[in-house]
Design a protein around this motif. Structure first.
Motif, PDB file in Angstrom:
ATOM      1  N   LEU A  99       0.665  -1.191   0.522  1.00 57.62           N
ATOM      2  CA  LEU A  99       0.290   0.148   0.298  1.00 57.62           C
ATOM      3  C   LEU A  99       0.572   1.294   0.094  1.00 57.62           C
ATOM      4  O   LEU A  99       0.312   2.254  -0.858  1.00 57.62           O
ATOM      5  N   ALA A 100       1.799   1.369   0.367  1.00 55.69           N
ATOM      6  CA  ALA A 100       2.712   2.901   1.202  1.00 55.69           C
ATOM      7  C   ALA A 100       3.575   3.326   0.201  1.00 55.69           C
ATOM      8  O   ALA A 100       2.988   3.996  -0.398  1.00 55.69           O
ATOM      9  N   LEU A 101       3.357   1.481  -0.946  1.00 56.50           N
ATOM     10  CA  LEU A 101       4.590   1.735  -2.144  1.00 56.50           C
ATOM     11  C   LEU A 101       3.719   2.308  -3.620  1.00 56.50           C
ATOM     12  O   LEU A 101       3.973   3.289  -3.787  1.00 56.50           O
ATOM     13  N   GLU A 102       2.590   2.064  -3.276  1.00 51.31           N
ATOM     14  CA  GLU A 102       1.463   2.406  -4.446  1.00 51.31           C
ATOM     15  C   GLU A 102       1.626   4.155  -4.318  1.00 51.31           C
ATOM     16  O   GLU A 102       1.358   4.524  -4.813  1.00 51.31           O
ATOM     17  N   ALA A 103       0.602   4.009  -2.975  1.00 49.86           N
ATOM     18  CA  ALA A 103       0.346   5.528  -2.665  1.00 49.86           C
ATOM     19  C   ALA A 103       2.476   6.472  -2.812  1.00 49.86           C
ATOM     20  O   ALA A 103       1.897   7.577  -3.509  1.00 49.86           O
ATOM     21  N   HIS A 104       3.097   5.812  -2.647  1.00 50.13           N
ATOM     22  CA  HIS A 104       4.654   7.137  -2.145  1.00 50.13           C
ATOM     23  C   HIS A 104       5.005   7.329  -4.086  1.00 50.13           C
ATOM     24  O   HIS A 104       5.022   8.237  -4.920  1.00 50.13           O
ATOM     25  N   GLU A 105       4.074   6.018  -5.163  1.00 52.67           N
ATOM     26  CA  GLU A 105       4.297   5.846  -6.486  1.00 52.67           C
ATOM     27  C   GLU A 105       3.568   7.136  -6.775  1.00 52.67           C
ATOM     28  O   GLU A 105       3.938   8.239  -8.005  1.00 52.67           O
ATOM     29  N   VAL A 106       2.579   6.977  -6.686  1.00 47.91           N
ATOM     30  CA  VAL A 106       1.552   8.473  -6.840  1.00 47.91           C
ATOM     31  C   VAL A 106       1.861   9.643  -5.835  1.00 47.91           C
ATOM     32  O   VAL A 106       1.403  10.206  -6.889  1.00 47.91           O
ATOM     33  N   LEU A 107       2.193   9.567  -5.618  1.00 52.62           N
ATOM     34  CA  LEU A 107       2.655  11.120  -4.472  1.00 52.62           C
ATOM     35  C   LEU A 107       3.585  11.502  -5.469  1.00 52.62           C
ATOM     36  O   LEU A 107       3.801  13.070  -5.735  1.00 52.62           O
ATOM     37  N   TYR A 108       4.809  11.076  -5.529  1.00 48.97           N
ATOM     38  CA  TYR A 108       5.928  11.173  -6.545  1.00 48.97           C
ATOM     39  C   TYR A 108       6.255  11.298  -7.183  1.00 48.97           C
ATOM     40  O   TYR A 108       7.344  11.357  -8.169  1.00 48.97           O
ATOM     41  N   GLN A 109       5.262  10.826  -8.326  1.00 43.39           N
ATOM     42  CA  GLN A 109       4.799  10.691  -9.697  1.00 43.39           C
ATOM     43  C   GLN A 109       5.692  12.385 -10.005  1.00 43.39           C
ATOM     44  O   GLN A 109       5.356  13.727  -9.221  1.00 43.39           O
ATOM     45  N   SER A 110       6.523  11.795 -11.277  1.00 44.92           N
ATOM     46  CA  SER A 110       6.958  13.358 -12.107  1.00 44.92           C
ATOM     47  C   SER A 110       5.842  14.054 -12.483  1.00 44.92           C
ATOM     48  O   SER A 110       4.793  14.078 -12.904  1.00 44.92           O
ATOM     49  N   ARG A 111       5.447  15.480 -12.443  1.00 43.76           N
ATOM     50  CA  ARG A 111       5.201  16.561 -13.273  1.00 43.76           C
ATOM     51  C   ARG A 111       4.988  16.230 -14.525  1.00 43.76           C
ATOM     52  O   ARG A 111       5.460  15.346 -15.176  1.00 43.76           O
ATOM     53  N   ALA A 112       3.352  16.774 -14.545  1.00 40.88           N
ATOM     54  CA  ALA A 112       2.567  15.706 -16.143  1.00 40.88           C
ATOM     55  C   ALA A 112       3.287  16.749 -17.233  1.00 40.88           C
ATOM     56  O   ALA A 112       3.716  18.129 -16.817  1.00 40.88           O
ATOM     57  N   LEU A 113       4.068  15.756 -18.952  1.00 39.31           N
ATOM     58  CA  LEU A 113       4.807  16.871 -19.229  1.00 39.31           C
ATOM     59  C   LEU A 113       3.535  18.000 -20.127  1.00 39.31           C
ATOM     60  O   LEU A 113       2.589  17.758 -20.503  1.00 39.31           O
ATOM     61  N   HIS A 114       3.748  19.688 -20.855  1.00 37.76           N
ATOM     62  CA  HIS A 114       3.274  19.936 -20.884  1.00 37.76           C
ATOM     63  C   HIS A 114       3.954  20.156 -22.996  1.00 37.76           C
ATOM     64  O   HIS A 114       4.790  20.080 -22.688  1.00 37.76           O
ATOM     65  N   PRO A 115       3.199  20.517 -23.689  1.00 43.91           N
ATOM     66  CA  PRO A 115       3.491  20.744 -25.142  1.00 43.91           C
ATOM     67  C   PRO A 115       3.951  21.707 -25.150  1.00 43.91           C
ATOM     68  O   PRO A 115       5.755  21.554 -25.987  1.00 43.91           O
ATOM     69  N   ARG A 116       4.131  22.797 -24.329  1.00 44.02           N
ATOM     70  CA  ARG A 116       5.466  24.055 -24.165  1.00 44.02           C
ATOM     71  C   ARG A 116       6.702  23.484 -23.994  1.00 44.02           C
ATOM     72  O   ARG A 116       8.059  23.919 -24.423  1.00 44.02           O
ATOM     73  N   ASP A 117       6.526  22.183 -23.057  1.00 41.60           N
ATOM     74  CA  ASP A 117       7.873  21.657 -22.834  1.00 41.60           C
ATOM     75  C   ASP A 117       8.715  21.249 -23.772  1.00 41.60           C
ATOM     76  O   ASP A 117       9.678  21.148 -23.953  1.00 41.60           O
ATOM     77  N   LEU A 118       7.780  20.727 -25.050  1.00 42.14           N
ATOM     78  CA  LEU A 118       8.840  20.528 -25.902  1.00 42.14           C
ATOM     79  C   LEU A 118       8.999  21.367 -27.104  1.00 42.14           C
ATOM     80  O   LEU A 118      10.379  21.038 -27.658  1.00 42.14           O
ATOM     81  N   ALA A 119       8.233  22.249 -26.802  1.00 42.88           N
ATOM     82  CA  ALA A 119       8.862  23.819 -27.560  1.00 42.88           C
ATOM     83  C   ALA A 119      10.498  24.812 -26.996  1.00 42.88           C
ATOM     84  O   ALA A 119      11.666  24.686 -27.599  1.00 42.88           O
ATOM     85  N   ARG A 120       9.899  24.417 -25.732  1.00 42.25           N
ATOM     86  CA  ARG A 120      11.559  24.757 -24.498  1.00 42.25           C
ATOM     87  C   ARG A 120      12.976  24.106 -24.774  1.00 42.25           C
ATOM     88  O   ARG A 120      13.568  23.718 -25.143  1.00 42.25           O
ATOM     89  N   PHE A 121      11.828  22.396 -24.732  1.00 46.13           N
ATOM     90  CA  PHE A 121      13.058  22.075 -24.719  1.00 46.13           C
ATOM     91  C   PHE A 121      13.671  21.546 -26.501  1.00 46.13           C
ATOM     92  O   PHE A 121      15.376  21.226 -26.519  1.00 46.13           O
ATOM     93  N   PHE A 122      13.810  22.525 -27.404  1.00 44.98           N
ATOM     94  CA  PHE A 122      14.071  22.371 -29.112  1.00 44.98           C
ATOM     95  C   PHE A 122      14.844  23.915 -28.495  1.00 44.98           C
ATOM     96  O   PHE A 122      15.703  23.779 -28.980  1.00 44.98           O
ATOM     97  N   LEU A 123      14.319  24.508 -28.418  1.00 47.77           N
ATOM     98  CA  LEU A 123      14.432  25.870 -28.540  1.00 47.77           C
ATOM     99  C   LEU A 123      15.299  25.979 -27.332  1.00 47.77           C
ATOM    100  O   LEU A 123      16.256  27.277 -27.217  1.00 47.77           O
TER     101      LEU A 123
END
Lengths: 252, 337
Positions: free
Chosen positions: B82-106
């Protein structure tokens, strides 16, 4: 990023246990059950079969376009070979269909879900794992590293873990027989408790003579040998797993 | 406290946490509060947000108690899961935004290239020196061409770049070639990077081999006298393609050198850190190669435009690549973007 390592506790796994311990910011140690080479090979085979099936479907569908279909097919092939694992690992929380079938999952070394960077790295480096032929480097790396990491896992800092819940003691048929609980005459240490409970859980799997023989080793505690020694140990075990003669009053 | 009492008192927490974690990942009704327009929607479940962290901390505490009091391995396993699964949900990385892709390339990609300019220079030389050397050698001695270019391929060069070859090519061939360039060229860039893991040897091999091959290819073109047709063809996509090959080689070298010279880190740590640093360069190379595939399939091969127009556009594309890698994402320009 240093490896999270908990101070040794009584629960510390034996050195050859396939587990990885992760200490969380909450100060508790979680246990990841890392997956060995064989289930991972099966998962890779399932994924390969799914990709092959998808390619054949794409080939049939695109062949209707005649020559025009050749380009899109090569793009499909490219996306299948390089994109398939990354897309599933990022969108489905570390699980490709093959891993799902084998109840496996990719996570970061600290137990958190993989992100795009980690997944892209571990799957790009599949090429290095494949070298020189037939995933030789990857298998070698899996066998030589403590957490079964292939080269891609080492670079990405990821591990592949089992997600299915381990079978409980009940499911394994391990149960302390229901006998009246008897409190131990002296306080018992943790490993002593474990031995007694372990004895009680397995007692029905041995011939009675063997059980009596083993119980005889605890004569110092039970003060009796033979069947009486066995019965006294079972009573202690019953107490140790928390059974009481009557419902005790709840203490604050 | 006995295990029975412990379980009776806290199993409510565990059941609740289990229900929250098992709930299907559905988008919440109040879309406005949810991160909108995310490319990778986070795992959202319909529950009070303050509840999960609190339950998680409680279960962590209870897990520690279960271990300390030896309540039993089955209970410990359940709470650990249970703790492992909750840990995963709580500490997941921020969702990627389309803006991130532009920022990556530029921003990220050109910055990383500039930070690795020394390695990029080394990789470029590993590619250009064999190419030029081979071109000179093949010009001097025609026989050398077939030492790297297979004879069948060498025989086709005349057909491909001769006066007859460039004329009638149906649109379907363009599309097929596009698919081939994507599959083949991007794959080569990825392989160049990954094989750099072996102390950089793989990356060096791919760079030098490709250099030799292209030098010999150009040498054969020189013998046939099809220079105009060939160079007007390659200049268009060459800017992106050749740069991308050198860049993916540099990223592979970065990976290999992290094992050779980890500094005051363990080799495993160095490999993880340098891998993360090298990845944007590989990603950017892949984008470059997709652009190159478009150009190569649909522009370079086009017979509508005269060579002079192709040379002009090709030169402009080279300048664009240099500007992108040398100026994009600099501190001063970042805020304007």
């Amino acid at each position: 990023m240093s490896r999270a390592k908990a101070p040794p506790t009584e629960n510390e796994a034996l050195p050859f246990d396939a587990v990885r311990r992760v200490e969380t910011p909450e100060g508790v140690t979680l246990t990841l059950r890392v997956a060995g080479p064989l289930p991972r090979l099966y998962a890779a085979l399932v994924d390969g079969a799914i990709r092959g099936f998808a390619y054949s479907l794409a080939a049939i569908a695109l062949s209707l376009l005649g020559d025009l279909g050749e380009g899109p097919f090569l793009v499909t092939l490219f996306l299948g070979e390089w994109g398939y694992p990354v897309i599933f690992e990022v969108f489905r929380n570390g699980v490709t269909p093959g891993k799902s079938a084998l109840k496996l999952k990719v996570v970061n070394g600290d137990g958190t879900p993989v992100n795009l960077t980690a997944s892209a790295l571990r799957n790009l480096l599949r090429v290095a794992d494949f070298m020189p032929v037939g995933y030789a480097a990857g298998v070698l790396s899996i066998l030589l590293t403590k957490d079964f990491q292939r080269l891609g896992d080492l670079v990405a800092g990821t591990v592949v873990v089992h997600t299915g819940s381990p079978r409980s003691r009940d499911q394994l048929g391990l149960r302390v027989p229901d006998v009246p609980p008897v409190p131990p005459p002296v306080p018992l240490r943790a490993h002593e408790q474990r031995v007694i409970v372990g004895f009680a859980e397995r007692v029905e799997t041995w011939p009675p003579e063997r059980a009596r023989e083993l119980a005889g080793m605890a004569r110092g505690l039970t003060g009796a040998g033979g069947q009486e020694g066995v019965n006294r140990l079972l009573g202690l075990a019953s107490w140790l797993v928390g059974r009481r003669l009557r419902a005790p009053e709840e203490r604050r | 406290m006995s295990r029975e009492i412990f379980e009776a008192r806290y199993s409510g927490d565990w059941d609740r946490l289990e229900r929250i974690l098992k709930a299907p990942a559905t988008r919440r009704k109040d879309e406005k509060q949810a991160p909108t327009g995310t490319l990778f929607p986070a795992r959202l479940t319909p529950y009070d947000e303050s509840e999960l962290p609190e339950l998680y901390r409680r279960v962590c505490h209870q897990l520690a108690l279960v271990r300390n009091r030896h309540y039993g391995a089955d209970l410990e396993d359940r709470l650990n899961g249970l703790a492992l699964e909750a840990h995963e949900v709580l500490y997941q990385s921020r969702a990627l935004h389309p803006r991130d892709l532009a920022r990556f390339f530029l921003v990220t990609f050109p910055r990383r290239v500039r930070e690795e300019r020394l390695l990029v220079l080394v990789a470029t030389l590993l590619f250009v020196v064999p190419a030029v050397g081979m071109l000179i050698a093949c010009t001097a001695s025609h026989d050398l061409v077939t030492t790297v270019v297979p004879p069948q391929v060498a025989a086709q060069i005349g057909e491909m770049y001769g006066p007859s070859g460039r004329e009638a090519r149906p649109g379907s061939t363009d599309l097929a070639m596009f698919g081939f360039y994507i599959y083949n060229n991007v794959g080569i860039a990825f392989r160049t990077f990954a094989s750099g893991l072996f102390f950089g040897i793989g990356a060096i091999f791919f760079l030098v081999y490709n250099g030799f091959f292209m030098g010999a290819f150009a040498g054969e073109i020189g013998h046939l006298g099809y220079e105009t047709s060939f160079y007007s063809f390659v200049i268009g996509h060459g800017s992106f393609e050749l740069t991308a090959i050198a860049l993916s080689g540099a990223a592979g070298l970065r990976l290999g050198f992290s094992i050779l010279g980890p500094g005051n880190r363990t080799r495993a740590t160095a490999l993880r850190e340098e891998g993360r640093e090298a990845l944007p360069i590989v990603g950017g190379s892949a984008v470059y190669l997709v652009i190159a595939a478009f150009l190569e399939a649909f522009w370079s091969s086009s017979s509508v435009f005269p060579p002079s127009a192709k040379f002009a556009v090709g030169t402009a594309l080279w300048i664009l690549v240099f500007l992108h890698l040398s100026l994009s994402g600099r501190e001063g320009t970042r805020n304007a973007a």
